[in-house]
Design a protein around this motif. Structure first.
Motif, mmCIF file in Angstrom:
data_model
loop_
_atom_site.group_PDB
_atom_site.id
_atom_site.type_symbol
_atom_site.label_atom_id
_atom_site.label_comp_id
_atom_site.label_asym_id
_atom_site.label_seq_id
_atom_site.Cartn_x
_atom_site.Cartn_y
_atom_site.Cartn_z
ATOM 1 N N ALA A 159 0.826 -1.203 0.000
ATOM 2 C CA ALA A 159 0.000 0.000 0.000
ATOM 3 C C ALA A 159 0.866 1.262 0.000
ATOM 4 O O ALA A 159 0.495 2.277 -0.601
ATOM 5 C CB ALA A 159 -0.933 0.000 1.208
ATOM 6 N N ASP A 160 2.015 1.205 0.666
ATOM 7 C CA ASP A 160 2.879 2.385 0.768
ATOM 8 C C ASP A 160 3.800 2.566 -0.425
ATOM 9 O O ASP A 160 4.173 3.689 -0.761
ATOM 10 C CB ASP A 160 3.736 2.298 2.041
ATOM 11 N N HIS A 161 4.193 1.467 -1.090
ATOM 12 C CA HIS A 161 5.240 1.567 -2.107
ATOM 13 C C HIS A 161 4.819 1.105 -3.502
ATOM 14 O O HIS A 161 5.636 1.140 -4.425
ATOM 15 C CB HIS A 161 6.464 0.742 -1.666
ATOM 16 N N ALA A 162 3.603 0.670 -3.688
ATOM 17 C CA ALA A 162 3.161 0.215 -5.009
ATOM 18 C C ALA A 162 1.650 0.404 -5.127
ATOM 19 O O ALA A 162 0.976 0.786 -4.165
ATOM 20 C CB ALA A 162 3.523 -1.265 -5.211
ATOM 21 N N SER A 163 1.106 0.130 -6.289
ATOM 22 C CA SER A 163 -0.346 0.206 -6.480
ATOM 23 C C SER A 163 -1.032 -0.926 -5.727
ATOM 24 O O SER A 163 -0.495 -2.037 -5.614
ATOM 25 C CB SER A 163 -0.671 0.102 -7.973
ATOM 26 N N TRP A 164 -2.228 -0.658 -5.201
ATOM 27 C CA TRP A 164 -2.977 -1.698 -4.488
ATOM 28 C C TRP A 164 -3.287 -2.878 -5.396
ATOM 29 O O TRP A 164 -3.486 -3.998 -4.914
ATOM 30 C CB TRP A 164 -4.278 -1.123 -3.931
ATOM 31 N N ARG A 165 -3.309 -2.666 -6.713
ATOM 32 C CA ARG A 165 -3.629 -3.761 -7.637
ATOM 33 C C ARG A 165 -2.570 -4.871 -7.593
ATOM 34 O O ARG A 165 -2.854 -6.028 -7.900
ATOM 35 C CB ARG A 165 -3.776 -3.227 -9.066
ATOM 36 N N TRP A 166 -1.361 -4.518 -7.177
ATOM 37 C CA TRP A 166 -0.317 -5.533 -7.085
ATOM 38 C C TRP A 166 -0.547 -6.497 -5.929
ATOM 39 O O TRP A 166 0.052 -7.576 -5.898
ATOM 40 C CB TRP A 166 1.052 -4.865 -6.964
ATOM 41 N N ALA A 167 -1.413 -6.125 -5.003
ATOM 42 C CA ALA A 167 -1.784 -7.068 -3.951
ATOM 43 C C ALA A 167 -2.480 -8.293 -4.539
ATOM 44 O O ALA A 167 -2.485 -9.369 -3.939
ATOM 45 C CB ALA A 167 -2.707 -6.389 -2.934
ATOM 46 N N PHE A 168 -3.060 -8.132 -5.729
ATOM 47 C CA PHE A 168 -3.722 -9.243 -6.430
ATOM 48 C C PHE A 168 -2.871 -9.771 -7.585
ATOM 49 O O PHE A 168 -2.777 -10.986 -7.784
ATOM 50 C CB PHE A 168 -5.080 -8.782 -6.960
ATOM 51 N N TYR A 169 -2.250 -8.873 -8.339
ATOM 52 C CA TYR A 169 -1.443 -9.312 -9.482
ATOM 53 C C TYR A 169 -0.238 -10.142 -9.059
ATOM 54 O O TYR A 169 0.244 -10.975 -9.823
ATOM 55 C CB TYR A 169 -0.963 -8.101 -10.288
ATOM 56 N N ILE A 170 0.237 -9.931 -7.827
ATOM 57 C CA ILE A 170 1.406 -10.675 -7.374
ATOM 58 C C ILE A 170 1.140 -12.172 -7.318
ATOM 59 O O ILE A 170 2.058 -12.994 -7.363
ATOM 60 C CB ILE A 170 1.857 -10.139 -5.992
ATOM 61 N N ASN A 171 -0.147 -12.542 -7.240
ATOM 62 C CA ASN A 171 -0.499 -13.967 -7.200
ATOM 63 C C ASN A 171 -0.321 -14.664 -8.549
ATOM 64 O O ASN A 171 -0.121 -15.885 -8.595
ATOM 65 C CB ASN A 171 -1.963 -14.139 -6.783
ATOM 66 N N LEU A 172 -0.413 -13.912 -9.644
ATOM 67 C CA LEU A 172 -0.513 -14.537 -10.968
ATOM 68 C C LEU A 172 0.755 -15.268 -11.410
ATOM 69 O O LEU A 172 0.674 -16.445 -11.806
ATOM 70 C CB LEU A 172 -0.935 -13.488 -11.993
ATOM 71 N N PRO A 173 1.932 -14.636 -11.408
ATOM 72 C CA PRO A 173 3.103 -15.384 -11.893
ATOM 73 C C PRO A 173 3.411 -16.619 -11.049
ATOM 74 O O PRO A 173 3.680 -17.703 -11.595
ATOM 75 C CB PRO A 173 4.238 -14.356 -11.833
ATOM 76 N N LEU A 174 3.355 -16.479 -9.729
ATOM 77 C CA LEU A 174 3.613 -17.634 -8.865
ATOM 78 C C LEU A 174 2.521 -18.690 -9.017
ATOM 79 O O LEU A 174 2.795 -19.897 -9.059
ATOM 80 C CB LEU A 174 3.699 -17.185 -7.407
ATOM 81 N N GLY A 175 1.278 -18.245 -9.085
ATOM 82 C CA GLY A 175 0.164 -19.187 -9.195
ATOM 83 C C GLY A 175 0.160 -19.948 -10.506
ATOM 84 O O GLY A 175 -0.096 -21.159 -10.539
ATOM 85 N N VAL A 176 0.433 -19.253 -11.618
ATOM 86 C CA VAL A 176 0.460 -19.933 -12.924
ATOM 87 C C VAL A 176 1.600 -20.940 -12.964
ATOM 88 O O VAL A 176 1.446 -22.059 -13.489
ATOM 89 C CB VAL A 176 0.594 -18.890 -14.056
ATOM 90 N N ALA A 177 2.760 -20.571 -12.426
ATOM 91 C CA ALA A 177 3.880 -21.510 -12.382
ATOM 92 C C ALA A 177 3.535 -22.733 -11.539
ATOM 93 O O ALA A 177 3.846 -23.879 -11.911
ATOM 94 C CB ALA A 177 5.121 -20.813 -11.818
ATOM 95 N N ALA A 178 2.872 -22.513 -10.397
ATOM 96 C CA ALA A 178 2.466 -23.634 -9.547
ATOM 97 C C ALA A 178 1.461 -24.520 -10.249
ATOM 98 O O ALA A 178 1.522 -25.759 -10.161
ATOM 99 C CB ALA A 178 1.893 -23.106 -8.232
ATOM 100 N N LEU A 179 0.520 -23.914 -10.982
ATOM 101 C CA LEU A 179 -0.498 -24.682 -11.700
ATOM 102 C C LEU A 179 0.130 -25.565 -12.775
ATOM 103 O O LEU A 179 -0.173 -26.763 -12.877
ATOM 104 C CB LEU A 179 -1.524 -23.723 -12.320
ATOM 105 N N ALA A 180 1.009 -24.981 -13.572
ATOM 106 C CA ALA A 180 1.646 -25.746 -14.646
ATOM 107 C C ALA A 180 2.507 -26.876 -14.078
ATOM 108 O O ALA A 180 2.499 -28.004 -14.600
ATOM 109 C CB ALA A 180 2.499 -24.813 -15.507
ATOM 110 N N THR A 181 3.224 -26.590 -13.005
ATOM 111 C CA THR A 181 4.063 -27.622 -12.395
ATOM 112 C C THR A 181 3.224 -28.752 -11.830
ATOM 113 O O THR A 181 3.562 -29.939 -11.974
ATOM 114 C CB THR A 181 4.932 -27.008 -11.280
ATOM 115 N N ALA A 182 2.108 -28.406 -11.177
ATOM 116 C CA ALA A 182 1.242 -29.428 -10.587
ATOM 117 C C ALA A 182 0.645 -30.344 -11.654
ATOM 118 O O ALA A 182 0.523 -31.557 -11.441
ATOM 119 C CB ALA A 182 0.125 -28.760 -9.792
#
Length: 511
Positions: A159-182
């Motif tokens: 909240a202090d150093h980036a857009s609040w939208r990154w609180a949600f977007y941060i899930n995408l790269p890690l989540g997609v990698a986890a999905l493909a690996t699984a």
């Protein structure tokens, strides 16, 4: 699966647990920029739904996820939950309005409910050949607890150093990698016995948990406890619970089999987990409020004080996990964890308006040491005692009871705090007070908060009483009573199947 595949699968599980748990806490610290960007005039009134939509959706689907795991296989359900979570995260990040964001949070919550429960089932099935203990169950619980403690700090940082939208977007790269690996790595057993899913029972469980959580969210805040809205919701919750219990006693394949509660480890484990959820809410929430109200620390900086708690949870979890591998009993750590946490709450109850912040950090470290033993060992205790064909239901049930305990704890402790506070105005107006009025208000708040921590110590003392009733040992080949269903009769036709027996006894194949 090879040993390497199991290790990769375990890492995937830990990543998804962290993503799901962080999203419970991370949004609360970003509410101001969210309102400023999406609806500066009326958005503040809708902010509570950003948290409620997520928690309501997550709790409502927990019982269903457990049954789906036992019927469809944990891998399929895990991939579906992760897909729903990522879809909701993308929709939240792109939200053009508060209404869109709230609806997207509900979608995200549906997926998160699976990630925080089904993931534990996947971890249990990653156990290698010849391993007597599930090494990963405790670690998963520890990571979940650590994520709960770190979440507020991370939310404040974003909240202090980036857009609040990154609180949600941060899930995408890690989540997609986890999905493909699984998809590539996981090969888990799936029961070939065809069993129906009790959708009416799942709907009743969702209705009960949703109405109960609304009572705890709204009671004493948006509406008075004696208001028609809260009374109606309370009656609806009681009716849904009664119908659910009746359905579970008559359904051929219940969503939460009553037979589980005839196993002492499960019955007592569910109760301890629920009480622990109540206490954990008080330890985290009221310490953060104290730091902001009484000590004037910014919300993003206040979250840093939970790091000792997270460190205690994770460090002691690793140690107890190693000791259980060497033959130490989970019962031992559930007992010691209850004792240590009760002592930590007694220490927190001595907090004053000028208490050293180092003393507060020490108390939170002690809280983490206690919770670390409980979070790690309760899940393992339940999974070891659960009938193999009901592993999914038992694992999601313990998470379900923790969710209900957390909600009840927030309501009960919040009501108690409000009644004991005898300062000027109310607690919500403390930040606006100045001079002697502010000093009197802070003193009154700290006094009321100390009483809440004493109640937290009493809750943990009750956990200790229940922990002492846990069986000292469970014969590895003792048969477990099965419900009178078509599946159970089929299993008995093959021979009584003990908990933890080889999957081949139940007819499983790789999914």
């Amino acid at each position: 699966m090879t040993e390497t595949q199991r290790k990769i699968g375990f890492l995937v599980c830990l990543v998804t647990i962290v993503l799901a748990v962080l999203d419970i806490q991370i949004v609360s610290a970003a509410t101001v920029p969210i309102v400023r960007d999406l609806d500066p005039e009326h958005g503040i009134d809708k902010i509570p739904w950003l948290v409620s939509a997520f928690s309501l959706a997550s709790a409502a689907v927990l019982p269903l996820y457990g049954r789906l795991c036992d019927v469809l296989g944990a891998k399929r359900v895990f991939l579906g939950a992760l897909g729903a979570f990522l879809t909701g995260s993308a929709l939240c990040g792109a939200a053009p309005s508060i209404g869109w964001l709230i609806a997207s949070r509900a979608v995200q919550g549906v997926g998160a409910g699976g990630l925080m429960s089904v993931t534990m089932v996947v971890i249990a099935q990653l156990k290698g050949p010849g391993e007597k203990k599930n090494k990963g169950a405790g670690t998963g619980g520890i990571v979940a607890g650590g994520g709960m403690a770190v979440g507020p700090w991370l939310g404040g940082f974003l909240a202090d150093h980036a857009s609040w939208r990154w609180a949600f977007y941060i899930n995408l790269p890690l989540g997609v990698a986890a999905l493909a690996t699984a998809v590539v790595v996981l090969r888990l057993p799936r029961d070939t016995h065809s069993r129906a899913i009790d959708f009416p029972g799942a709907a009743l469980a969702a209705a009960f948990s949703t109405t109960l959580l609304l009572v705890t969210e709204w009671g004493g805040k948006q509406y008075a406890w004696a208001s028609p809205q809260i009374l109606t919701l309370g009656l609806a919750s009681a009716a849904a619970l009664a119908l659910f219990l009746h359905r579970q006693s008559t359904a051929a394949e219940p969503i939460l089999p009553p037979s589980l509660f005839r196993v002492p480890e499960l019955r007592l484990g569910f109760a301890i987990q629920g009480l622990m959820g109540m206490a954990m809410t008080g330890a985290m929430y009221y310490v953060l409020v104290y730091l902001q109200v009484a000590r004037g620390i910014a919300s993003s900086s206040a979250g840093l004080f939970l790091i000792p708690m997270a460190a205690g949870i994770m460090a002691v979890g690793v140690v107890t996990g190693r000791l259980t591998e060497r033959g130490w009993s989970e019962r031992t750590f559930v007992i010691s964890g209850s004792v240590v946490t009760a002592a930590a709450f007694l220490l927190l109850a001595t907090t004053g308006t000028n208490t050293s912040l180092w003393q507060l950090c020490a108390a939170l470290l002690l809280v983490g040491i206690g919770f670390g033993q409980l979070l790690g060992q309760l899940i393992q205790l339940v999974q070891d005692a659960a009938p193999r064909h009901q592993l999914g239901v038992a694992t999601t049930a313990i998470r379900f009871f923790q969710t209900l305990g957390t909600a009840l704890g927030a309501a009960l402790f919040g009501t108690l705090l409000g009644r004991l506070y005898d300062g000027p105005g109310d607690i919500g107006s403390l930040a606006a007070l100045r001079g002697t009025a502010h000093a009197r208000g802070v003193a009154a708040y700290v006094s009321a908060m100390d009483s809440v921590f004493l109640c937290g110590a009493a809750v943990m003392a009750l956990c200790l009483v229940l922990a002492l009733r846990l069986p000292r040992s469970r014969p590895s080949q003792a048969p477990v009573a099965l419900p009178e269903t078509g599946t159970a009769r089929g299993l008995r036709a093959e021979g009584q199947v003990p908990s933890g027996a080889a999957d081949a006894r139940h007819g499983t194949r790789a999914s």
